[in-house]
Design a protein around this motif. Structure first.
Motif, mmCIF file in Angstrom:
data_model
loop_
_atom_site.group_PDB
_atom_site.id
_atom_site.type_symbol
_atom_site.label_atom_id
_atom_site.label_comp_id
_atom_site.label_asym_id
_atom_site.label_seq_id
_atom_site.Cartn_x
_atom_site.Cartn_y
_atom_site.Cartn_z
ATOM 1 N N ASP A 142 0.804 -1.223 0.000
ATOM 2 C CA ASP A 142 0.000 0.000 0.000
ATOM 3 C C ASP A 142 0.835 1.270 0.000
ATOM 4 O OD1 ASP A 142 -2.361 -1.577 0.239
ATOM 5 O OD2 ASP A 142 -2.002 -1.741 2.400
ATOM 6 N N ILE A 143 2.161 1.156 0.112
ATOM 7 C CA ILE A 143 2.994 2.353 0.236
ATOM 8 C C ILE A 143 4.370 2.087 -0.368
ATOM 9 C CG2 ILE A 143 3.740 1.674 2.550
ATOM 10 C CD1 ILE A 143 3.840 4.642 3.283
ATOM 11 N N ALA A 144 4.891 3.061 -1.101
ATOM 12 C CA ALA A 144 6.211 2.928 -1.720
ATOM 13 C C ALA A 144 7.294 2.901 -0.649
ATOM 14 C CB ALA A 144 6.451 4.098 -2.671
ATOM 15 N N PRO A 145 8.413 2.203 -0.913
ATOM 16 C CA PRO A 145 9.452 2.026 0.115
ATOM 17 C C PRO A 145 9.972 3.328 0.720
ATOM 18 C CG PRO A 145 9.843 0.549 -1.723
ATOM 19 C CD PRO A 145 8.711 1.440 -2.137
ATOM 20 N N VAL A 146 10.187 4.387 -0.117
ATOM 21 C CA VAL A 146 10.750 5.628 0.428
ATOM 22 C C VAL A 146 9.724 6.340 1.301
ATOM 23 C CG1 VAL A 146 11.889 7.817 -0.116
ATOM 24 C CG2 VAL A 146 12.252 5.831 -1.588
ATOM 25 N N PHE A 147 8.456 6.335 0.874
ATOM 26 C CA PHE A 147 7.412 6.909 1.720
ATOM 27 C C PHE A 147 7.246 6.079 2.995
ATOM 28 C CE2 PHE A 147 5.167 9.592 -1.628
ATOM 29 C CZ PHE A 147 5.363 10.773 -0.922
ATOM 30 N N SER A 191 13.304 12.128 3.962
ATOM 31 C CA SER A 191 12.807 11.010 3.157
ATOM 32 C C SER A 191 11.506 11.376 2.449
ATOM 33 C CB SER A 191 12.592 9.780 4.041
ATOM 34 O OG SER A 191 13.801 9.337 4.605
ATOM 35 N N PHE A 192 10.662 12.165 3.112
ATOM 36 C CA PHE A 192 9.403 12.603 2.506
ATOM 37 C C PHE A 192 9.678 13.436 1.254
ATOM 38 C CE2 PHE A 192 5.961 15.584 1.856
ATOM 39 C CZ PHE A 192 4.823 14.801 1.995
ATOM 40 N N LEU A 193 10.604 14.400 1.369
ATOM 41 C CA LEU A 193 10.937 15.240 0.219
ATOM 42 C C LEU A 193 11.560 14.416 -0.902
ATOM 43 C CD1 LEU A 193 12.389 18.356 2.094
ATOM 44 C CD2 LEU A 193 10.151 18.143 0.981
ATOM 45 N N LEU A 194 12.351 13.417 -0.526
ATOM 46 C CA LEU A 194 12.976 12.551 -1.531
ATOM 47 C C LEU A 194 11.911 11.740 -2.266
ATOM 48 C CD1 LEU A 194 15.510 11.344 -2.849
ATOM 49 C CD2 LEU A 194 15.611 9.695 -0.969
ATOM 50 N N ALA A 195 10.981 11.157 -1.534
ATOM 51 C CA ALA A 195 9.906 10.368 -2.157
ATOM 52 C C ALA A 195 9.056 11.248 -3.065
ATOM 53 C CB ALA A 195 9.043 9.722 -1.073
ATOM 54 N N TRP A 196 8.793 12.477 -2.603
ATOM 55 C CA TRP A 196 8.005 13.416 -3.404
ATOM 56 C C TRP A 196 8.740 13.753 -4.703
ATOM 57 C CZ3 TRP A 196 3.158 15.357 -2.085
ATOM 58 C CH2 TRP A 196 2.658 16.370 -2.885
ATOM 59 N N LEU A 247 10.915 11.950 -6.227
ATOM 60 C CA LEU A 247 10.970 10.757 -7.082
ATOM 61 C C LEU A 247 9.628 10.446 -7.725
ATOM 62 C CD1 LEU A 247 13.191 8.416 -4.841
ATOM 63 C CD2 LEU A 247 13.870 9.574 -6.960
ATOM 64 N N GLY A 248 8.589 11.164 -7.317
ATOM 65 C CA GLY A 248 7.272 10.942 -7.895
ATOM 66 C C GLY A 248 6.571 9.704 -7.378
ATOM 67 N N ASN A 249 6.946 9.232 -6.193
ATOM 68 C CA ASN A 249 6.272 8.060 -5.616
ATOM 69 C C ASN A 249 4.803 8.377 -5.325
ATOM 70 O OD1 ASN A 249 9.113 6.895 -3.610
ATOM 71 N ND2 ASN A 249 8.704 6.755 -5.779
ATOM 72 N N PRO A 250 3.902 7.426 -5.564
ATOM 73 C CA PRO A 250 2.476 7.662 -5.301
ATOM 74 C C PRO A 250 2.215 7.913 -3.819
ATOM 75 C CG PRO A 250 2.887 5.345 -5.750
ATOM 76 C CD PRO A 250 4.152 6.072 -6.079
#
Length: 348
Positions: free
Chosen positions: A32-37, A195-200, A202-205
């Motif tokens: 339900d969630i991408a690894p970086v998020f 990590s939040f900014l990195l996931a954002w 990277l375009g993670n859902p």
């Protein structure tokens, strides 16, 4: 071993249980969630939950972070909360899972070597045996021996990430006498935000609100409380011994996986459990006694006046204030705690 050391050992083992439980539960969340998020909200849950817990703490019981502590805290956050996870994520792209699982166990050894070589922490032969036994056990638990093993650029990256976590552990040990709630809150909030900014970027859902709240709750329990107990344990045992006991976390993870997923324990699990229990018993029964000298020191940390080392007033309540220990030489059972960081010319 004195009862006060047993308390620190139990704190390290409980920290391992909380952290070990994160792997099988996070496995349920990964769909339900991408690894970086996932990493981001685990850290943010840790930092937010611990910050809220701090609001319930009675004032004056813990020492605050001072200007002299900031470099150690910043170094711990940068090395263990930012650099290590990024290097690990990049390295895993070109590293077989079996190799990565094997090499991730290097964190405990890395912590020990850094503590010994750079911070002159005393490590007895018994402690070395325990550390190596628990590390070997975690290798049995986490490695798929049927896969390919071998060192590559990615594998070296995994080792570098473990070294950085070892740096984090040792830097944190240097401020372990200060309020652990403040340390964990800053670590979680800064690392989680990064990590939040990195996931954002990277375009993670973006996950659902329910998933975010569940992940943050898991982060508070398995990262926040775990790190809080880890820091408290380092006050009495030092970085190497605490890290060794924390290395039993995979055992807790496997036990929970057996319960959650009905996985039957393998032969390696039985061997690993024996090694881990044996390593823990070696540390529990460690007797480190010799004549040693204390240099005069002025510091601040949480204490009371029933412990035989802080007799500067009649107060029996736990409190924190700046105080001085005069220079003295004596003989008693001790660990590399915040009062015993002297070097050793030989094993005792």
């Amino acid at each position: 071993m004195k009862s006060k050391n047993l308390v620190y050992i139990l704190q390290a083992l409980l920290a391992a249980v909380f952290f070990g439980a994160s792997a099988p539960v996070a496995k349920l969340l990964l769909g339900d969630i991408a690894p970086v998020f996932l990493a981001s909200f685990l850290y943010l849950g840790s930092g937010t939950g611990i910050a809220l817990t701090k609001l319930t703490q009675r004032k004056g019981t813990e020492a605050g972070i001072t200007r002299e502590d900031i470099p150690w805290l910043a170094g711990a956050i940068i090395s263990g909360g930012i650099l290590a996870p990024i290097i690990l994520m990049v390295s895993l792209q070109n590293t077989p899972a079996s190799t990565a699982s094997l090499l991730l166990n290097f964190e405990g050894v890395g912590t020990t070597l850094i503590a010994l070589l750079f911070f002159k922490e005393a490590i007895s032969r018994r402690a070395w045996m325990a550390i190596l036994g628990i590390t070997l056990a975690s290798i049995f638990l986490s490695t798929d021996f049927s896969g390919g093993l071998g060192l590559s650029l990615g594998a070296l990256g995994v080792i570098l990430a473990c070294v950085l976590w070892g740096v984090d552990n040792n830097f944190t040990r240097n401020i372990s006498g200060k309020d652990p709630l403040v340390i964990v809150a800053w670590k979680g909030l800064i690392a989680g935000s990064f990590s939040f900014l990195l996931a954002w970027a990277l375009g993670n859902p973006f996950p659902s609100l329910t998933t975010i709240l569940g992940t943050m709750l898991l982060g508070f329990l398995s990262y926040g409380l775990s790190t809080f107990l880890f820091i408290r344990s380092m006050r009495g045992l030092g970085a190497a011994r605490t890290s060794a006991l924390y290395g039993t976390a995979p055992l807790a993870g496997v036990l929970l996986s057996i319960f959650m997923f009905g996985e039957f324990p393998s032969f390696f699990f039985i061997i690993a459990a024996i090694l881990m229990i044996g390593g823990a018993l070696l540390l529990i029964n460690e007797d480190h006694t010799h004549t040693h000298a204390h240099t005069a020191i002025v510091h601040e940390h949480s204490h009371n006046h029933n412990d035989g080392m802080h007799g500067h007033s009649d107060s029996k309540e736990v409190h924190s204030h700046e105080h001085e220990h005069p220079q003295e030489e004596h003989d008693h059972d001790h660990m590399p705690d915040i009062h015993h960081r002297h070097g050793h010319e030989e094993d005792h």
